[in-house]
Design an enzyme around this catalytic site. Sequence first.
Site, short mmCIF file in Angstrom:
data_model
loop_
_atom_site.label_atom_id
_atom_site.label_comp_id
_atom_site.label_asym_id
_atom_site.label_seq_id
_atom_site.Cartn_x
_atom_site.Cartn_y
_atom_site.Cartn_z
N LYS A 97 0.81 -1.23 0.00
CA LYS A 97 0.00 0.00 0.00
C LYS A 97 0.84 1.28 0.00
CE LYS A 97 -4.01 -2.14 2.24
NZ LYS A 97 -3.45 -3.42 2.71
O1 LIG Z 1 -9.22 -3.30 1.76
C1 LIG Z 1 -8.35 -4.03 2.22
C2 LIG Z 1 -7.09 -4.14 1.66
C3 LIG Z 1 -6.21 -5.03 2.18
N1 LIG Z 1 -6.52 -5.80 3.25
C4 LIG Z 1 -5.48 -6.72 3.76
O2 LIG Z 1 -5.98 -8.06 3.79
C5 LIG Z 1 -5.47 -8.73 4.94
C6 LIG Z 1 -6.61 -9.11 5.89
O3 LIG Z 1 -7.29 -10.21 5.37
P1 LIG Z 1 -8.13 -11.22 6.32
O4 LIG Z 1 -8.61 -12.27 5.36
O5 LIG Z 1 -9.23 -10.42 6.89
O6 LIG Z 1 -7.22 -11.74 7.36
C7 LIG Z 1 -4.52 -7.76 5.63
O7 LIG Z 1 -3.22 -7.98 5.11
C8 LIG Z 1 -5.03 -6.43 5.18
O8 LIG Z 1 -4.02 -5.44 5.18
C9 LIG Z 1 -7.77 -5.70 3.82
O9 LIG Z 1 -8.10 -6.37 4.82
N2 LIG Z 1 -8.66 -4.81 3.27
#
Ligand SMILES: O=c1ccn([C@@H]2O[C@H](COP(=O)(O)O)[C@@H](O)[C@H]2O)c(=O)[nH]1
Length: 287
Positions: A97
């Site tokens: 990001k």
């Molecule tokens: O909008 C977003 C963008 C990135 N993330 C990322 O995904 C994972 C969390 O995933 P889970 O399946 O809920 O564990 C984490 O790395 C976030 O930075 C997000 O959740 N939402």
Amino acid sequence: MTATFGARLRAAMDEHGPLCVGIDPHRALVESWGLTYDLAGVERFALTCVEAFGGQVAAVKPQSAFFEVFGSRGVALLERVCAGLREAGTLTVLDVKRGDIGSTMTAYAEAFLGSDAPEAVDAITVSPYLGYGSLRPVLDLAARTRRGVFVLALTSNPEGASVQHARTTGAGSVAGEMVAGAAADNAEARACGELGSVGLVVGATVGSAVTDLGLDLAATGGPLLAPGVGAQGGTAQSLREVFGPALGQVLPSSSREVLACGPDAGALRRTVTMTGSRMRELLSKDH
Ligand SMILES: O=c1ccn([C@@H]2O[C@H](COP(=O)(O)O)[C@@H](O)[C@H]2O)c(=O)[nH]1
């Protein structure tokens, strides 16, 4: 010539089913695997993920923060993780990001997407809140090196809406600017009937936002990375509701729910292969 990221992702989604699995070594998850939360424990955790997911899913999304927290040795581990996935022939989307003014974005682009990038990956996530145009150096280098970019548009967290649904001076929404930007950058790929290499991040949890904001996600012609499946409440049904006609471009992403099936690499592998096939079936038009 190497195929574009969009073309490679399309092929991987067709082969394995549309699923991206996150490598997020949270303290609680690492300890739940019976490991100590230190560099050695995180190394074991992450390399088990590489062993389990490599060659099994469309893409893997390591979360940079969980490696950066261990300083330079954590970053070195992240480089090994990405190299391991590359050797297994699996696409890596580094969730990092980044977002800054154009001149700084040039350095971020070279760090992750350059031909000699020290931390080379197939795609990165970027934050566009300095304006879509500030991402230009990353978009241009990714196009030259046949790599991809996922631009945050409608994130999965509840706090995102107050910024992303806001109206711009152009009278559209902030998220709409990202949709328009990606559509323009993918125009050439679309004309060739290929999936574009400029994707958007649209959470599986955003409910009716896409419709409410009048966004045409299918028109972007690019992949739609959909985090929020599992631990944040997103399901195959919510993906159908959020994405409607753009479902064929969706790459659902799940981290914690899948990782909770460890530490056995075989169990993790079975979980992701099953989930990939189920996603393919549940997201197909005639389901
Ligand atoms: O909008 C977003 C963008 C990135 N993330 C990322 O995904 C994972 C969390 O995933 P889970 O399946 O809920 O564990 C984490 O790395 C976030 O930075 C997000 O959740 N939402």
